[in-house]
Scaffold this motif. Structure first.
Motif, PDB file in Angstrom:
ATOM      1  N   VAL A  13      54.866 -26.819  21.803  1.00 26.26           N
ATOM      2  CA  VAL A  13      54.317 -25.571  22.350  1.00 26.26           C
ATOM      3  C   VAL A  13      52.916 -25.822  22.909  1.00 26.26           C
ATOM      4  N   ALA A  14      52.103 -26.602  22.213  1.00 25.73           N
ATOM      5  CA  ALA A  14      50.759 -26.927  22.703  1.00 25.73           C
ATOM      6  C   ALA A  14      50.837 -27.718  24.003  1.00 25.73           C
ATOM      7  N   PHE A  15      51.755 -28.685  24.074  1.00 27.03           N
ATOM      8  CA  PHE A  15      51.913 -29.482  25.293  1.00 27.03           C
ATOM      9  C   PHE A  15      52.326 -28.606  26.476  1.00 27.03           C
ATOM     10  N   ILE A  16      53.286 -27.730  26.248  1.00 23.54           N
ATOM     11  CA  ILE A  16      53.745 -26.834  27.311  1.00 23.54           C
ATOM     12  C   ILE A  16      52.607 -25.913  27.745  1.00 23.54           C
ATOM     13  N   SER A  17      51.849 -25.400  26.797  1.00 23.74           N
ATOM     14  CA  SER A  17      50.733 -24.499  27.112  1.00 23.74           C
ATOM     15  C   SER A  17      49.664 -25.205  27.932  1.00 23.74           C
ATOM     16  N   VAL A  18      49.264 -26.394  27.497  1.00 25.54           N
ATOM     17  CA  VAL A  18      48.231 -27.147  28.224  1.00 25.54           C
ATOM     18  C   VAL A  18      48.736 -27.525  29.607  1.00 25.54           C
ATOM     19  N   ILE A  42      45.660 -17.870  32.137  1.00 27.24           N
ATOM     20  CA  ILE A  42      45.247 -18.706  31.007  1.00 27.24           C
ATOM     21  C   ILE A  42      45.117 -17.857  29.742  1.00 27.24           C
ATOM     22  N   THR A  43      44.583 -16.651  29.877  1.00 25.82           N
ATOM     23  CA  THR A  43      44.462 -15.758  28.720  1.00 25.82           C
ATOM     24  C   THR A  43      45.835 -15.435  28.144  1.00 25.82           C
ATOM     25  N   VAL A  44      46.788 -15.145  29.001  1.00 25.46           N
ATOM     26  CA  VAL A  44      48.142 -14.833  28.548  1.00 25.46           C
ATOM     27  C   VAL A  44      48.786 -16.063  27.897  1.00 25.46           C
ATOM     28  N   ILE A  45      48.613 -17.233  28.486  1.00 27.99           N
ATOM     29  CA  ILE A  45      49.170 -18.458  27.916  1.00 27.99           C
ATOM     30  C   ILE A  45      48.543 -18.744  26.550  1.00 27.99           C
ATOM     31  N   ALA A  46      47.221 -18.612  26.458  1.00 21.78           N
ATOM     32  CA  ALA A  46      46.534 -18.874  25.193  1.00 21.78           C
ATOM     33  C   ALA A  46      46.989 -17.899  24.116  1.00 21.78           C
ATOM     34  N   TYR A  47      47.121 -16.631  24.466  1.00 18.80           N
ATOM     35  CA  TYR A  47      47.589 -15.646  23.489  1.00 18.80           C
ATOM     36  C   TYR A  47      49.030 -15.940  23.076  1.00 18.80           C
ATOM     37  N   SER A  48      49.869 -16.332  24.018  1.00 21.41           N
ATOM     38  CA  SER A  48      51.256 -16.669  23.698  1.00 21.41           C
ATOM     39  C   SER A  48      51.313 -17.886  22.775  1.00 21.41           C
ATOM     40  N   TRP A  49      50.475 -18.884  23.059  1.00 21.25           N
ATOM     41  CA  TRP A  49      50.438 -20.064  22.194  1.00 21.25           C
ATOM     42  C   TRP A  49      50.004 -19.668  20.785  1.00 21.25           C
ATOM     43  N   LEU A  50      48.994 -18.816  20.687  1.00 20.26           N
ATOM     44  CA  LEU A  50      48.528 -18.366  19.379  1.00 20.26           C
ATOM     45  C   LEU A  50      49.629 -17.612  18.640  1.00 20.26           C
ATOM     46  N   THR A  51      50.364 -16.800  19.365  1.00 22.91           N
ATOM     47  CA  THR A  51      51.449 -16.042  18.748  1.00 22.91           C
ATOM     48  C   THR A  51      52.498 -16.979  18.159  1.00 22.91           C
ATOM     49  N   VAL A  52      52.922 -17.945  18.932  1.00 20.28           N
ATOM     50  CA  VAL A  52      53.952 -18.862  18.448  1.00 20.28           C
ATOM     51  C   VAL A  52      53.399 -19.771  17.355  1.00 20.28           C
ATOM     52  N   SER A  53      52.234 -20.347  17.596  1.00 17.93           N
ATOM     53  CA  SER A  53      51.683 -21.324  16.673  1.00 17.93           C
ATOM     54  C   SER A  53      51.222 -20.708  15.361  1.00 17.93           C
ATOM     55  N   ASP A  54      50.465 -19.630  15.448  1.00 15.53           N
ATOM     56  CA  ASP A  54      49.859 -19.075  14.244  1.00 15.53           C
ATOM     57  C   ASP A  54      50.766 -18.093  13.516  1.00 15.53           C
ATOM     58  N   VAL A  74      42.800  -8.175  20.821  1.00 18.61           N
ATOM     59  CA  VAL A  74      41.583  -7.460  21.243  1.00 18.61           C
ATOM     60  C   VAL A  74      40.774  -8.328  22.206  1.00 18.61           C
ATOM     61  N   ILE A  75      40.584  -9.593  21.857  1.00 16.66           N
ATOM     62  CA  ILE A  75      39.821 -10.506  22.729  1.00 16.66           C
ATOM     63  C   ILE A  75      40.539 -10.693  24.059  1.00 16.66           C
ATOM     64  N   ALA A  76      41.855 -10.846  24.025  1.00 16.76           N
ATOM     65  CA  ALA A  76      42.626 -11.009  25.263  1.00 16.76           C
ATOM     66  C   ALA A  76      42.479  -9.786  26.162  1.00 16.76           C
ATOM     67  N   MET A  77      42.495  -8.594  25.589  1.00 19.64           N
ATOM     68  CA  MET A  77      42.351  -7.377  26.390  1.00 19.64           C
ATOM     69  C   MET A  77      40.964  -7.282  27.027  1.00 19.64           C
ATOM     70  N   VAL A  78      39.940  -7.677  26.290  1.00 20.36           N
ATOM     71  CA  VAL A  78      38.581  -7.669  26.853  1.00 20.36           C
ATOM     72  C   VAL A  78      38.482  -8.662  28.013  1.00 20.36           C
ATOM     73  N   ILE A  79      39.083  -9.842  27.844  1.00 17.75           N
ATOM     74  CA  ILE A  79      39.060 -10.842  28.922  1.00 17.75           C
ATOM     75  C   ILE A  79      39.814 -10.323  30.141  1.00 17.75           C
ATOM     76  N   LEU A  80      40.978  -9.727  29.925  1.00 18.48           N
ATOM     77  CA  LEU A  80      41.742  -9.195  31.059  1.00 18.48           C
ATOM     78  C   LEU A  80      40.992  -8.053  31.739  1.00 18.48           C
ATOM     79  N   ASP A  81      40.351  -7.205  30.968  1.00 19.58           N
ATOM     80  CA  ASP A  81      39.553  -6.118  31.532  1.00 19.58           C
ATOM     81  C   ASP A  81      38.405  -6.688  32.365  1.00 19.58           C
ATOM     82  N   TRP A  82      37.750  -7.692  31.836  1.00 18.79           N
ATOM     83  CA  TRP A  82      36.630  -8.320  32.545  1.00 18.79           C
ATOM     84  C   TRP A  82      37.102  -8.968  33.834  1.00 18.79           C
ATOM     85  N   ARG A  83      38.254  -9.664  33.792  1.00 16.93           N
ATOM     86  CA  ARG A  83      38.752 -10.358  34.976  1.00 16.93           C
ATOM     87  C   ARG A  83      39.294  -9.394  36.036  1.00 16.93           C
TER      88      ARG A  83
END
Length: 184
Positions: A13-18, A42-54, A74-83
């Motif tokens: 999962v980490a390899f696919i995400s990177v 990238i935010t969506v990919i990172a959140y998806s990786w966290l969901t699967v991994s953690d 919460v952090i992902a939503m703030v990043i998406l709002d900012w972007r």
């Protein structure tokens, strides 16, 4: 054997995400027509990786995993709002909604824990962590960062009421949680 398989799956999962992040950034650099849109992906990919991994592959407690998910979302939503131009929709509506739904989930968890014989001290820990986030949003509701204050104020009230009700109606379990987690 299960642990080894879990580690291999986490590496995959980490390899696919990177790899996906590298491809997205490369495309964004080669065809830069609309700014850094790749940060949203990238935010969506990172959140998806966290969901699967953690959450899916982790051996940690369920409530700790859910707490990590709530704050990562919460952090992902703030990043998406900012972007997308920082219109404030994340702090005005989305974060209070995430915290509210988390508190409702904690309340449901506390309610059914007695039926299934689950340990409620972990659920109280999750409720306390979410209530802390709600109290932070309450503080932010008085700042110019938040333009619509009532959702933040309402979720803070719900969090405080949930903890107060737990302390009154589930005194034994709540005091056990305070002893185990906070050493009171």
């Amino acid at each position: 054997m299960r642990r080894r398989r879990r580690q291999q799956l986490r590496r995959l999962v980490a390899f696919i995400s990177v790899s996906a992040i590298i491809v997205v950034v490369a495309i964004n650099l080669l065809y830069q027509s609309h700014g850094w849109w790749s940060l949203i992906v990238i935010t969506v990919i990172a959140y998806s990786w966290l969901t699967v991994s953690d959450t899916v592959l982790s051996l940690k407690s369920l409530m700790l995993r859910l707490g990590v998910q709530v704050y990562a979302l919460v952090i992902a939503m703030v990043i998406l709002d900012w972007r997308t131009g920082l219109h404030g929709w994340s702090v005005d509506y989305v974060i209070p909604a995430i915290l509210f739904l988390s508190l409702v989930g904690a309340l449901v968890g506390i309610g059914i824990s007695r039926f299934y014989g689950w340990k409620t001290s972990e659920i109280f820990g999750f409720a306390v962590a979410v209530t802390v986030g709600a109290l932070i949003m309450l503080g932010l509701s008085f700042s110019p960062l938040v333009k619509v204050a009532w959702p933040s104020q309402a979720v803070a009230c719900v969090g405080v009421v949930l903890l107060a009700a737990s302390a009154v109606f589930l005194r034994k379990e709540f005091s056990q949680h305070l002893r185990e987690q906070w050493h009171f």
